[in-house]
Enzyme design. Structure first.
Site, PDB file in Angstrom:
ATOM      1  CE  LYS A 298      -4.236   1.878   1.876  1.00 41.49           C
ATOM      2  NZ  LYS A 298      -3.852   3.250   1.518  1.00 41.49           N
TER       3      LYS A 298
ATOM      4  CG  PHE B 112      -2.472  -1.263  -8.238  1.00 41.48           C
ATOM      5  CD1 PHE B 112      -3.793  -1.385  -8.624  1.00 41.48           C
ATOM      6  CD2 PHE B 112      -2.075  -0.109  -7.570  1.00 41.48           C
ATOM      7  CE1 PHE B 112      -4.714  -0.396  -8.348  1.00 41.48           C
ATOM      8  CE2 PHE B 112      -2.994   0.889  -7.290  1.00 41.48           C
ATOM      9  CZ  PHE B 112      -4.323   0.745  -7.679  1.00 41.48           C
TER      10      PHE B 112
END
Length: 509
Positions: free
Chosen positions: A215, A299
């Site tokens: 993250k 991502f």
């Protein structure tokens, strides 16, 4: 359709607690709008029912609504009349525009009845809290048009605009909605993550196999490339291409003809090459007077060379991403099959200074605009994204600055916000200066002690727990809340809910 009728529906929806009854009221209003056969009327009216204007900016602030002419005795405005007035206000610029805008405001409000004026003020201030959120409107639109709710939601998520979808659904029917596709160059609502208290519970939600993505402390970006043309969009679907040349250059260098990528952009210090804090990254991406030094990390991939990948399992999308995007431009990812692997990945991420992980199902499609169990974020502390409802003037060293924030969680049942407490902790002098200017621009009421603001600014806060509190209407309050950062990339409807806060409280009990 008369604007008076729409204002009446808005009041009725606000006074109706039952979800199904709200949908019935909204569906009837949408059918009336469709009866006009006018695209402007349908799009504007659907927007008004959800508290939105077709125009992103009108230039009308709270101060412009102070000295208004008396209300009209009888209703005469149509929905189209109101939309045209807002359109004229939005189109004014340059010398004399302020006076011209005041004249437009006076003309509109002078033609409005007292009941209509209430709705106009709510629309202009962003405070039309009637419990008719986008999800509710989508269901009402499906009912009004006689279409499957799944078809309406899919079109809404691909288009990212309720007003456009409403006009197509009501005037064009299912064929119009079926034409919605991912269009390279047109942003779509990003997939969102839910939260879990630890990596084991996150993996239980996603199932296995799954991936653990680092993250990153950056800003969400969606990048579209069609031939040599590259466009970069923010989480809120604003075009920020001109402000992120590093992102544009990185995607322009890929060996592809067309691509849509989902990722994060992180600010980089030109001197040291190190990542900078989110608050500075966010402000650089948002500013309009220059460009930001931002590096992209992707991502997910939603489209590649003419083929949409939205409905492909995530594992196939990730394989495509690896083929065309080099490793240094991809978010760090670890594949998981057991809770032990998930906990180890989380510990490594935190040890390296990352925010945590987003654990993702390898089988899930890209669920545009939805927050479900396919993506689950895990952080090493309690954090919530809340909305600033008001702020108090500081004392002592903070005199002259707006300091003590009143924090609110979103209430899905009412469309409003529930206050959870106050905090003045975690703020640097730079943040105090910024928030004083920003919150005064959102002010709707000022006094010697407190400034009430439009509920538009999202702030991420950390806290030690949730406690029972009869002092606040939600019955709970945050313990030792402190500001981490402002989230200008998030809209108030993306803030955490009072239900999420109560769940944390229940889990700790």
């Amino acid at each position: 359709m008369r604007f008076e009728e729409l204002a009446g529906v808005s009041r009725a929806v606000a006074a109706t607690p039952a979800r199904n009854a709200k949908i019935d009221l909204l569906a009837a209003a949408l059918r009336s709008l469709a009866g006009s056969g006018d695209e402007r009327t349908v799009a504007a009216g659907a927007g008004y029912l959800s508290g939105e204007l077709r125009q992103r900016q009108t230039g009308v602030g709270y101060a412009s609504l102070r000295d208004l002419p008396p209300p009209a005795a009888e209703a005469s405005l149509s929905v189209a009349d109101v939309d045209l007035a807002f359109e004229r206000m939005a189109g004014l610029s340059g010398k004399g525009s302020q006076a011209a805008r005041r004249a437009e405001v006076a003309a509109l409000f002078g033609a409005a009845t007292a009941a209509e004026r209430q709705m106009l003020i709510g629309l202009l201030s962003g405070e039309l809290r009637q419990g008719a959120q986008a999800g509710l409107l989508a269901d009402a639109l499906a009912r009004a048009a006689g279409l499957p709710a799944t078809a309406v939601r899919r079109a809404l998520l691909l288009a990212g605009d309720l007003k456009t979808v409403a006009a197509d659904a009501l005037l064009g029917g299912e064929a119009a909605l079926a034409a919605y596709r991912l269009t390279v160059g047109r942003p779509l609502a990003p997939m969102l993550a839910s939260s879990a208290p630890n990596a084991t519970e996150a993996l239980a939600a996603t199932g296995t196999p799954a991936a653990a993505d680092i993250k990153i402390d950056g800003v969400r970006i969606q990048v579209h490339r069609d031939g040599p043309a590259v466009s970069v969009f923010s989480r809120s679907l604003d075009d920020i291409t001109a402000r992120v040349p590093g992102v544009v250059a990185a995607v322009a260098a890929l060996d592809v003809a067309a691509i849509v990528l989902d990722g994060e952009a992180v600010g980089v210090d030109p001197a040291s090459g190190r990542a900078i804090p989110f608050q500075e990254t966010s402000s650089r991406a948002a500013r309009r007077d220059g460009v930001a030094v931002l590096a992209p990390f992707f991502f997910d991939i939603l489209h590649l060379d003419g083929v949409d990948l939205l409905d492909e399992p995530a594992g196939r999308r990730w394989a495509a991403l690896e083929r065309v995007v080099p490793g240094p431009l991809r978010v760090g990812r670890t594949m998981l099959t057991t809770p032990e692997e998930a906990e180890q990945a989380f510990a490594r991420a935190v040890a390296k200074g990352h925010e945590g992980l987003v654990i993702k199902s390898a089988a899930a499609p890209y669920d545009v605009g939805r927050r479900g169990a396919a993506w689950v974020k895990v952080k090493p502390r309690h954090t919530l994204d809340l909305v600033v409802l008001a702020v108090e003037w500081g004392h002592g060293r903070r005199r002259g600055w707006l300091s003590n924030l009143h924090l609110g969680a979103r209430d899905p049942a009412t469309g409003g916000f529930v206050m959870l407490g106050k905090t003045f902790k975690g703020m640097t002098d730079e943040m105090l200066r910024w928030q004083t200017e920003k919150l005064r621009s959102l002010a709707v009421e000022e006094s010697e002690w407190v400034v009430r603001v439009r509920p538009e600014l999202v702030v991420e806060v950390a806290f030690d727990g949730v406690q029972t509190s009869p002092r606040y209407p939600g019955g709970v309050a945050l313990r030792f809340a402190r500001v981490l950062r402002y989230r200008e990339d998030k809209r108030p409807e993306e803030a955490d809910t009072i239900d999420a806060v109560r769940a944390i409280h229940k889990g700790a009990a």
